[in-house]
Design a protein around this motif. Sequence first.
Motif, PDB file in Angstrom:
ATOM      1  N   HIS A 100      36.138   2.110  -0.490  1.00  0.00           N
ATOM      2  CA  HIS A 100      36.034   3.504  -0.925  1.00  0.00           C
ATOM      3  C   HIS A 100      34.750   3.752  -1.713  1.00  0.00           C
ATOM      4  CE1 HIS A 100      40.718   3.618  -0.780  1.00  0.00           C
ATOM      5  NE2 HIS A 100      40.168   3.580   0.416  1.00  0.00           N
ATOM      6  N   GLY A 101      34.091   4.851  -1.358  1.00  0.00           N
ATOM      7  CA  GLY A 101      32.877   5.238  -2.059  1.00  0.00           C
ATOM      8  C   GLY A 101      31.602   4.658  -1.485  1.00  0.00           C
ATOM      9  N   THR A 102      31.701   3.759  -0.496  1.00  0.00           N
ATOM     10  CA  THR A 102      30.515   3.147   0.110  1.00  0.00           C
ATOM     11  C   THR A 102      29.993   4.017   1.251  1.00  0.00           C
ATOM     12  OG1 THR A 102      31.785   1.888   1.736  1.00  0.00           O
ATOM     13  CG2 THR A 102      31.449   0.865  -0.441  1.00  0.00           C
ATOM     14  N   ALA A 103      28.818   3.658   1.748  1.00  0.00           N
ATOM     15  CA  ALA A 103      28.259   4.386   2.891  1.00  0.00           C
ATOM     16  C   ALA A 103      29.155   4.219   4.119  1.00  0.00           C
ATOM     17  CB  ALA A 103      26.850   3.870   3.183  1.00  0.00           C
ATOM     18  N   LEU A 104      29.731   3.022   4.281  1.00  0.00           N
ATOM     19  CA  LEU A 104      30.630   2.795   5.415  1.00  0.00           C
ATOM     20  C   LEU A 104      31.848   3.702   5.319  1.00  0.00           C
ATOM     21  CD1 LEU A 104      31.313   1.115   7.938  1.00  0.00           C
ATOM     22  CD2 LEU A 104      32.444  -0.544   6.434  1.00  0.00           C
ATOM     23  N   ASP A 105      32.333   3.896   4.117  1.00  0.00           N
ATOM     24  CA  ASP A 105      33.486   4.773   3.925  1.00  0.00           C
ATOM     25  C   ASP A 105      33.122   6.224   4.252  1.00  0.00           C
ATOM     26  OD1 ASP A 105      36.125   5.426   3.181  1.00  0.00           O
ATOM     27  OD2 ASP A 105      35.470   5.944   1.168  1.00  0.00           O
ATOM     28  N   ARG A 106      32.004   6.686   3.729  1.00  0.00           N
ATOM     29  CA  ARG A 106      31.616   8.087   3.927  1.00  0.00           C
ATOM     30  C   ARG A 106      31.330   8.400   5.397  1.00  0.00           C
ATOM     31  NH1 ARG A 106      28.534   6.819  -0.637  1.00  0.00           N
ATOM     32  NH2 ARG A 106      26.662   6.622   0.664  1.00  0.00           N
ATOM     33  N   GLU A 107      30.719   7.447   6.109  1.00  0.00           N
ATOM     34  CA  GLU A 107      30.269   7.713   7.471  1.00  0.00           C
ATOM     35  C   GLU A 107      31.235   7.231   8.551  1.00  0.00           C
ATOM     36  OE1 GLU A 107      26.177   6.690   8.221  1.00  0.00           O
ATOM     37  OE2 GLU A 107      25.685   6.843   6.086  1.00  0.00           O
ATOM     38  N   PHE A 108      32.209   6.403   8.162  1.00  0.00           N
ATOM     39  CA  PHE A 108      33.091   5.848   9.194  1.00  0.00           C
ATOM     40  C   PHE A 108      34.566   6.010   8.850  1.00  0.00           C
ATOM     41  CE2 PHE A 108      35.491   2.387  11.198  1.00  0.00           C
ATOM     42  CZ  PHE A 108      35.132   2.553  12.522  1.00  0.00           C
ATOM     43  N   TYR A 109      35.009   5.401   7.761  1.00  0.00           N
ATOM     44  CA  TYR A 109      36.444   5.384   7.475  1.00  0.00           C
ATOM     45  C   TYR A 109      36.974   6.762   7.045  1.00  0.00           C
ATOM     46  CZ  TYR A 109      36.467   0.298   7.872  1.00  0.00           C
ATOM     47  OH  TYR A 109      36.384  -0.986   8.351  1.00  0.00           O
ATOM     48  N   LEU A 110      36.296   7.411   6.131  1.00  0.00           N
ATOM     49  CA  LEU A 110      36.788   8.691   5.623  1.00  0.00           C
ATOM     50  C   LEU A 110      36.887   9.752   6.727  1.00  0.00           C
ATOM     51  CD1 LEU A 110      37.776  10.131   3.094  1.00  0.00           C
ATOM     52  CD2 LEU A 110      35.391  10.782   2.604  1.00  0.00           C
ATOM     53  N   PRO A 111      35.879   9.924   7.583  1.00  0.00           N
ATOM     54  CA  PRO A 111      36.015  10.920   8.659  1.00  0.00           C
ATOM     55  C   PRO A 111      37.158  10.620   9.624  1.00  0.00           C
ATOM     56  CG  PRO A 111      33.714  10.271   8.381  1.00  0.00           C
ATOM     57  CD  PRO A 111      34.532   9.323   7.558  1.00  0.00           C
ATOM     58  N   ASN A 112      37.585   9.347   9.689  1.00  0.00           N
ATOM     59  CA  ASN A 112      38.672   8.979  10.596  1.00  0.00           C
ATOM     60  C   ASN A 112      40.014   8.857   9.878  1.00  0.00           C
ATOM     61  OD1 ASN A 112      37.496   8.392  13.426  1.00  0.00           O
ATOM     62  ND2 ASN A 112      36.043   7.356  12.059  1.00  0.00           N
ATOM     63  N   GLY A 113      40.060   9.257   8.612  1.00  0.00           N
ATOM     64  CA  GLY A 113      41.315   9.268   7.880  1.00  0.00           C
ATOM     65  C   GLY A 113      41.832   7.909   7.475  1.00  0.00           C
ATOM     66  N   ILE A 114      41.000   6.879   7.546  1.00  0.00           N
ATOM     67  CA  ILE A 114      41.423   5.508   7.227  1.00  0.00           C
ATOM     68  C   ILE A 114      41.200   5.256   5.735  1.00  0.00           C
ATOM     69  CG2 ILE A 114      41.030   3.049   7.659  1.00  0.00           C
ATOM     70  CD1 ILE A 114      40.051   3.862  10.484  1.00  0.00           C
ATOM     71  N   ARG A 115      42.288   5.026   4.999  1.00  0.00           N
ATOM     72  CA  ARG A 115      42.203   4.783   3.565  1.00  0.00           C
ATOM     73  C   ARG A 115      42.779   3.432   3.173  1.00  0.00           C
ATOM     74  NH1 ARG A 115      38.523   6.606   3.132  1.00  0.00           N
ATOM     75  NH2 ARG A 115      38.532   6.893   0.856  1.00  0.00           N
ATOM     76  N   SER A 116      43.359   2.709   4.134  1.00  0.00           N
ATOM     77  CA  SER A 116      43.894   1.364   3.853  1.00  0.00           C
ATOM     78  C   SER A 116      43.778   0.532   5.120  1.00  0.00           C
ATOM     79  CB  SER A 116      45.351   1.429   3.377  1.00  0.00           C
ATOM     80  OG  SER A 116      46.151   2.158   4.279  1.00  0.00           O
ATOM     81  N   GLN A 117      43.644  -0.787   4.924  1.00  0.00           N
ATOM     82  CA  GLN A 117      43.423  -1.672   6.075  1.00  0.00           C
ATOM     83  C   GLN A 117      43.961  -3.062   5.790  1.00  0.00           C
ATOM     84  OE1 GLN A 117      39.345  -3.337   7.279  1.00  0.00           O
ATOM     85  NE2 GLN A 117      39.661  -1.744   8.849  1.00  0.00           N
ATOM     86  N   LEU A 118      44.632  -3.651   6.809  1.00  0.00           N
ATOM     87  CA  LEU A 118      45.005  -5.057   6.817  1.00  0.00           C
ATOM     88  C   LEU A 118      44.243  -5.721   7.957  1.00  0.00           C
ATOM     89  CD1 LEU A 118      48.915  -5.155   6.410  1.00  0.00           C
ATOM     90  CD2 LEU A 118      47.197  -5.831   4.720  1.00  0.00           C
ATOM     91  N   ALA A 119      43.883  -6.989   7.788  1.00  0.00           N
ATOM     92  CA  ALA A 119      43.135  -7.680   8.839  1.00  0.00           C
ATOM     93  C   ALA A 119      43.503  -9.151   8.875  1.00  0.00           C
ATOM     94  CB  ALA A 119      41.630  -7.510   8.629  1.00  0.00           C
ATOM     95  N   VAL A 120      43.372  -9.729  10.062  1.00  0.00           N
ATOM     96  CA  VAL A 120      43.553 -11.166  10.242  1.00  0.00           C
ATOM     97  C   VAL A 120      42.377 -11.675  11.066  1.00  0.00           C
ATOM     98  CG1 VAL A 120      44.944 -10.920  12.342  1.00  0.00           C
ATOM     99  CG2 VAL A 120      45.138 -13.001  10.964  1.00  0.00           C
TER     100      VAL A 120
END
Length: 360
Positions: free
Chosen positions: A113-133
């Motif tokens: 949250h608050g990064t350039a990746l968030d502003r340009e990728f995650y936030l426009p797509n409504g993604i606010r949480s993520q799990l990964a393996v």
Amino acid sequence: MTTAATPPVPDAEILLDLVDRMIDAADLDSYARIACAGIRELVPALSVSYNELNPLAGRAFALIDPDPGPGWFRRYQPPFEQHMMDNPLIRHALATGDTRVLGWGDDGLGTVHGTALDREFYLPNGIRSQLAVVLPAPPGVLVAIGVNRGGEGFGPTDRRVFALLRPHLVHAYRAVQLRADQAMLGSTLGAHGWAVVLVDDDGRVIASSPGAVQAAARYGLDVADGTLLPAGPLAGVRAVLAGYDPATPATRSAPHPVAGPAGTLEAVVVPSAVGPHVVLLRPCPGGPQRLAALGLTPRQCQVAAELAAGATGEQIARQLGIAPATVRKHLEAVFARLCVTHRAAAVARIRSLLDGGPIG
């Protein structure tokens, strides 16, 4: 004091069905699509993505369920590739190799949250949480499956389901990747004329590359699954397998010529400490003809090839069905034609010829 009930997980049959479908996937593309769709059914999410990332090169590849379409990729792949290292899960996995199921904020990893990746990728797509393996990958490359949600985050059940799937995701990925690698290897070898046959310690065929059975049949050899390698034409191969010591490093054998109706075939053995052993077959590129060009008879060519493969005089006699005294006479003729006086020099010269070295 009350104890909280353990959150339920999906029925085991549902999980096992997904595992079976992933393992049976025809290729990595199919594996990724099956895995993403199956995980999204078990862990409801905005999206589930299979990702192959090379941060150093600034390149990313993804398969996403549901598929957002080519327009989405044109819009959002460039900013993701430019800022992917803003994701703390990516940084952590590359730095540590940690394969646990992790999400933003876990173990003090922080969020995007608050990064350039968030502003340009995650936030426009409504993604606010993520799990990964993370899945197995070469150094510097990250392969991972991510589950994306909005602000509601992930509960204990979601994490348990993903954690239960993790080893199966890895196992299925390795199985599909191995099949893909084997298919590519078989295709590459086939393009250079090689047929691949896998055999057990006794010389019984376990599997073979496409076309191997038909190719071998043209030389009078039966290498169908379940058959034993012919003891006559492939006696040298059988001898290599019988004499291999698993405690020693595996080394490729010298080519063994096999005369057949369609000409001469050569067989090369690559033993394995744990099996199966690999037998490579292809039409001779000219080695036996180079031996014959020296004036050796067909039988002397066979004796020379077995000598180069490491067989003793007695072993050559058994393999070719001739007397040891006859082998000695043939070896005398071979040494004379090669202008050598001892075994080591003869072996080196014969192997050079069989590998395509100059005659003169």
